[in-house]
Scaffold this motif. Structure first.
Motif, PDB file in Angstrom:
ATOM      1  N   VAL A  39      -5.083   9.357   0.601  1.00  6.69           N
ATOM      2  CA  VAL A  39      -6.479   9.094   0.264  1.00  6.69           C
ATOM      3  C   VAL A  39      -6.556   7.811  -0.568  1.00  6.69           C
ATOM      4  O   VAL A  39      -5.884   7.692  -1.592  1.00  6.69           O
ATOM      5  CB  VAL A  39      -7.118  10.260  -0.522  1.00  6.69           C
ATOM      6  CG1 VAL A  39      -8.591   9.971  -0.799  1.00  6.69           C
ATOM      7  CG2 VAL A  39      -6.967  11.569   0.245  1.00  6.69           C
ATOM      8  N   ILE A  40      -7.349   6.881  -0.096  1.00  6.53           N
ATOM      9  CA  ILE A  40      -7.508   5.607  -0.794  1.00  6.53           C
ATOM     10  C   ILE A  40      -8.959   5.457  -1.226  1.00  6.53           C
ATOM     11  O   ILE A  40      -9.881   5.514  -0.405  1.00  6.53           O
ATOM     12  CB  ILE A  40      -7.087   4.424   0.112  1.00  6.53           C
ATOM     13  CG1 ILE A  40      -5.605   4.580   0.503  1.00  6.53           C
ATOM     14  CG2 ILE A  40      -7.335   3.087  -0.591  1.00  6.53           C
ATOM     15  CD1 ILE A  40      -5.106   3.526   1.469  1.00  6.53           C
ATOM     16  N   LEU A  41      -9.148   5.306  -2.532  1.00  7.94           N
ATOM     17  CA  LEU A  41     -10.488   5.132  -3.076  1.00  7.94           C
ATOM     18  C   LEU A  41     -10.719   3.634  -3.259  1.00  7.94           C
ATOM     19  O   LEU A  41      -9.872   2.934  -3.812  1.00  7.94           O
ATOM     20  CB  LEU A  41     -10.558   5.854  -4.426  1.00  7.94           C
ATOM     21  CG  LEU A  41     -11.900   5.948  -5.137  1.00  7.94           C
ATOM     22  CD1 LEU A  41     -12.921   6.698  -4.281  1.00  7.94           C
ATOM     23  CD2 LEU A  41     -11.740   6.655  -6.486  1.00  7.94           C
ATOM     24  N   VAL A  42     -11.862   3.163  -2.760  1.00 13.33           N
ATOM     25  CA  VAL A  42     -12.132   1.729  -2.849  1.00 13.33           C
ATOM     26  C   VAL A  42     -13.364   1.508  -3.721  1.00 13.33           C
ATOM     27  O   VAL A  42     -14.438   2.048  -3.447  1.00 13.33           O
ATOM     28  CB  VAL A  42     -12.322   1.108  -1.450  1.00 13.33           C
ATOM     29  CG1 VAL A  42     -12.450  -0.404  -1.539  1.00 13.33           C
ATOM     30  CG2 VAL A  42     -11.146   1.476  -0.538  1.00 13.33           C
ATOM     31  N   VAL A  43     -13.194   0.737  -4.788  1.00 12.35           N
ATOM     32  CA  VAL A  43     -14.275   0.536  -5.750  1.00 12.35           C
ATOM     33  C   VAL A  43     -14.566  -0.959  -5.944  1.00 12.35           C
ATOM     34  O   VAL A  43     -13.759  -1.807  -5.581  1.00 12.35           O
ATOM     35  CB  VAL A  43     -13.931   1.192  -7.122  1.00 12.35           C
ATOM     36  CG1 VAL A  43     -13.646   2.681  -6.957  1.00 12.35           C
ATOM     37  CG2 VAL A  43     -12.750   0.500  -7.795  1.00 12.35           C
ATOM     38  N   PRO A  60      -3.694  17.270  -3.800  1.00  9.11           N
ATOM     39  CA  PRO A  60      -2.784  17.065  -4.920  1.00  9.11           C
ATOM     40  C   PRO A  60      -2.058  15.717  -4.810  1.00  9.11           C
ATOM     41  O   PRO A  60      -1.601  15.353  -3.738  1.00  9.11           O
ATOM     42  CB  PRO A  60      -1.793  18.227  -4.786  1.00  9.11           C
ATOM     43  CG  PRO A  60      -2.511  19.257  -3.989  1.00  9.11           C
ATOM     44  CD  PRO A  60      -3.423  18.526  -3.072  1.00  9.11           C
ATOM     45  N   GLY A  61      -2.037  14.996  -5.921  1.00  6.60           N
ATOM     46  CA  GLY A  61      -1.362  13.689  -5.918  1.00  6.60           C
ATOM     47  C   GLY A  61      -2.272  12.531  -5.520  1.00  6.60           C
ATOM     48  O   GLY A  61      -1.911  11.366  -5.656  1.00  6.60           O
ATOM     49  N   ALA A  62      -3.459  12.844  -5.004  1.00  5.15           N
ATOM     50  CA  ALA A  62      -4.409  11.814  -4.588  1.00  5.15           C
ATOM     51  C   ALA A  62      -5.397  11.521  -5.730  1.00  5.15           C
ATOM     52  O   ALA A  62      -5.535  12.366  -6.613  1.00  5.15           O
ATOM     53  CB  ALA A  62      -5.158  12.276  -3.348  1.00  5.15           C
ATOM     54  N   PRO A  63      -6.093  10.401  -5.743  1.00  3.85           N
ATOM     55  CA  PRO A  63      -5.980   9.313  -4.777  1.00  3.85           C
ATOM     56  C   PRO A  63      -4.657   8.569  -4.918  1.00  3.85           C
ATOM     57  O   PRO A  63      -4.202   8.331  -6.015  1.00  3.85           O
ATOM     58  CB  PRO A  63      -7.158   8.389  -5.145  1.00  3.85           C
ATOM     59  CG  PRO A  63      -7.446   8.677  -6.575  1.00  3.85           C
ATOM     60  CD  PRO A  63      -7.106  10.124  -6.776  1.00  3.85           C
ATOM     61  N   HIS A  64      -4.072   8.218  -3.765  1.00  2.50           N
ATOM     62  CA  HIS A  64      -2.780   7.538  -3.789  1.00  2.50           C
ATOM     63  C   HIS A  64      -2.929   6.068  -4.134  1.00  2.50           C
ATOM     64  O   HIS A  64      -1.974   5.432  -4.564  1.00  2.50           O
ATOM     65  CB  HIS A  64      -2.092   7.723  -2.435  1.00  2.50           C
ATOM     66  CG  HIS A  64      -1.946   9.167  -2.078  1.00  2.50           C
ATOM     67  ND1 HIS A  64      -2.861   9.830  -1.297  1.00  2.50           N
ATOM     68  CD2 HIS A  64      -1.027  10.087  -2.469  1.00  2.50           C
ATOM     69  CE1 HIS A  64      -2.495  11.111  -1.182  1.00  2.50           C
ATOM     70  NE2 HIS A  64      -1.392  11.285  -1.890  1.00  2.50           N
ATOM     71  N   GLU A  65      -4.114   5.564  -3.909  1.00  4.64           N
ATOM     72  CA  GLU A  65      -4.435   4.191  -4.317  1.00  4.64           C
ATOM     73  C   GLU A  65      -5.882   4.159  -4.778  1.00  4.64           C
ATOM     74  O   GLU A  65      -6.733   4.816  -4.182  1.00  4.64           O
ATOM     75  CB  GLU A  65      -4.321   3.213  -3.137  1.00  4.64           C
ATOM     76  CG  GLU A  65      -2.926   2.967  -2.614  1.00  4.64           C
ATOM     77  CD  GLU A  65      -2.198   1.848  -3.352  1.00  4.64           C
ATOM     78  OE1 GLU A  65      -2.740   1.303  -4.358  1.00  4.64           O
ATOM     79  OE2 GLU A  65      -1.077   1.517  -2.922  1.00  4.64           O
ATOM     80  N   LEU A  77       0.836  -1.190   0.000  1.00  8.09           N
ATOM     81  CA  LEU A  77       0.000   0.000   0.000  1.00  8.09           C
ATOM     82  C   LEU A  77       0.873   1.244   0.000  1.00  8.09           C
ATOM     83  O   LEU A  77       1.818   1.343   0.770  1.00  8.09           O
ATOM     84  CB  LEU A  77      -0.865  -0.050   1.264  1.00  8.09           C
ATOM     85  CG  LEU A  77      -2.239   0.577   1.231  1.00  8.09           C
ATOM     86  CD1 LEU A  77      -3.058   0.074   0.063  1.00  8.09           C
ATOM     87  CD2 LEU A  77      -2.940   0.280   2.541  1.00  8.09           C
ATOM     88  N   GLN A  78       0.563   2.195  -0.885  1.00 13.39           N
ATOM     89  CA  GLN A  78       1.363   3.419  -0.977  1.00 13.39           C
ATOM     90  C   GLN A  78       0.866   4.461   0.019  1.00 13.39           C
ATOM     91  O   GLN A  78      -0.056   5.210  -0.278  1.00 13.39           O
ATOM     92  CB  GLN A  78       1.293   3.980  -2.402  1.00 13.39           C
ATOM     93  CG  GLN A  78       2.046   3.157  -3.424  1.00 13.39           C
ATOM     94  CD  GLN A  78       3.477   2.895  -3.007  1.00 13.39           C
ATOM     95  OE1 GLN A  78       3.790   1.821  -2.501  1.00 13.39           O
ATOM     96  NE2 GLN A  78       4.345   3.868  -3.168  1.00 13.39           N
ATOM     97  N   THR A 134      -4.984   0.745  -8.955  1.00 17.98           N
ATOM     98  CA  THR A 134      -3.581   0.544  -8.557  1.00 17.98           C
ATOM     99  C   THR A 134      -3.363  -0.770  -7.816  1.00 17.98           C
ATOM    100  O   THR A 134      -2.231  -1.177  -7.608  1.00 17.98           O
ATOM    101  CB  THR A 134      -3.097   1.696  -7.653  1.00 17.98           C
ATOM    102  OG1 THR A 134      -3.941   1.740  -6.491  1.00 17.98           O
ATOM    103  CG2 THR A 134      -3.160   3.036  -8.377  1.00 17.98           C
ATOM    104  N   GLY A 135      -4.458  -1.410  -7.409  1.00 15.85           N
ATOM    105  CA  GLY A 135      -4.307  -2.666  -6.694  1.00 15.85           C
ATOM    106  C   GLY A 135      -5.636  -3.375  -6.530  1.00 15.85           C
ATOM    107  O   GLY A 135      -6.697  -2.752  -6.606  1.00 15.85           O
TER     108      GLY A 135
END
Ligand code: GDP
Length: 303
Positions: free
Chosen positions: A104-108, A218-223, A95-96, A250-251
């Protein structure tokens, strides 16, 4: 270990079939490879992946002048690991997490795959690692999704930012980011809706949520973690294709591996979509979410 227990169904079915095949054949010939192909396909390794593997195996068997089927077993596991990692070193398996800023991690993922549960488990683990975690109840569509996330939030002792059912997910995420910033949270896990009945709407909604995140951090979502249900086999592969067309996944979080004998889907996902599997779900409890380890996974298949 949890890992071994959770993979029991896959391991039993896979290793017994491979061992049976080896016992029956002794000699490595065309028929042996054909049956091996069937065993792998029935474990949901995926037709394309199996084809690649068989081709490489044949090459390797010839190169090393292997005659005895017993010796092939080691080559199979070697090649399975190789196939998993491919020749792409760019893949980030863990995990980054940002060092100092908000991650910030977006889960889909579609309904029922275990999205909410996985977010809860992840929150629990990150919290135990000493992180300040917050949850955003972005699935405003599925009945009970917000309450379910709140139950996990209480269990993990992390704050859940929510609005009423039916409200705009992008607005919930916007609020959650504001709250996470003001509380100096380390990680914000964002749940999203997963109704597949209307694919275009779903993808538009995700794009909107993602734009809000991009704008606010800025730079998000990181995952962007895509949750897939291992028991749905090739269907999971199709979902992965759909989602990765719409957003940069991303994963993968592959849930319910404990409920299937077809754990080979892990290899198919990586080989055919080139997305790393970052976590696997091996049960319903908080500690049943494990970091995925391809070596342990493949060697576990033959244990
Ligand atoms: P969502 O609609 O994607 O948010 O799905 P949920 O998080 O509500 O999960 C659906 C069901 O799958 C629930 O009963 C979960 O307890 C169960 N579940 C989720 N992950 C796992 C897993 O790794 N193993 C098992 N056995 N069940 C799981």
């Amino acid at each position: 270990s949890k890992y071994k227990e959770g993979m029991e169904k896959t391991r039993k079915s896979f290793s017994s079939r491979i061992n049976d095949l080896i016992a029956r054949y002794r000699k490595v010939d065309e028929d042996f490879f054909e049956e091996l192909e069937e065993v792998l396909i029935s474990a949901d390794v995926g037709v394309m992946t199996v084809m690649d593997l068989i081709e490489e195996l044949k090459f390797e068997v010839q190169r090393r002048n292997i005659k005895d089927s017993m010796e092939v077993k080691d080559v199979i596991s070697e090649k399975l690991v190789e196939i998993y990692y491919g020749d792409d070193d760019e893949q980030i398996e863990t995990l980054q997490l940002q060092e100092k800023e908000l991650t910030v991690i977006l889960v889909v993922g579609v309904n029922g795959v275990g999205k909410t549960t996985s977010i809860g488990k992840l929150a629990h683990q990150l919290k135990q690692e000493g992180k300040n975690v917050m949850l955003a109840a972005g699935d405003t569509f599925r009945a009970g999704a917000i309450e379910q996330l709140e139950v996990w939030g209480e269990r993990a002792e992390v704050e859940v930012i929510k609005q009423n059912a039916g409200s705009d997910p992008a607005a919930v995420i916007f609020d959650a980011i504001k709250a996470a910033k003001s509380r100096q949270a380390d990680v914000l896990l964002c749940d999203t809706a997963g109704r597949l009945q209307n694919k275009v709407n779903l993808m538009n909604e995700l794009a909107k949520v993602k734009r809000v995140i991009e704008r606010e951090v800025p730079g998000a979502p990181h995952e962007v973690l895509l949750v897939l249900d291992a028991t749905t086999g090739q269907n999971a592969l199709n979902q992965a294709k759909t989602f990765s067309e719409a957003t940069d996944v991303t994963g993968i979080v592959l849930t319910k591996l404990d409920g299937t004998a077809k754990g080979g889907i892990v290899l198919a996902i990586r080989n055919e979509l080139n997305i790393p599997v970052k976590f696997v779900g091996l049960g319903e409890k908080a500690e049943d979410l494990q970091k995925f380890d391809a070596n342990a996974f493949v060697y576990g298949l033959f244990a």
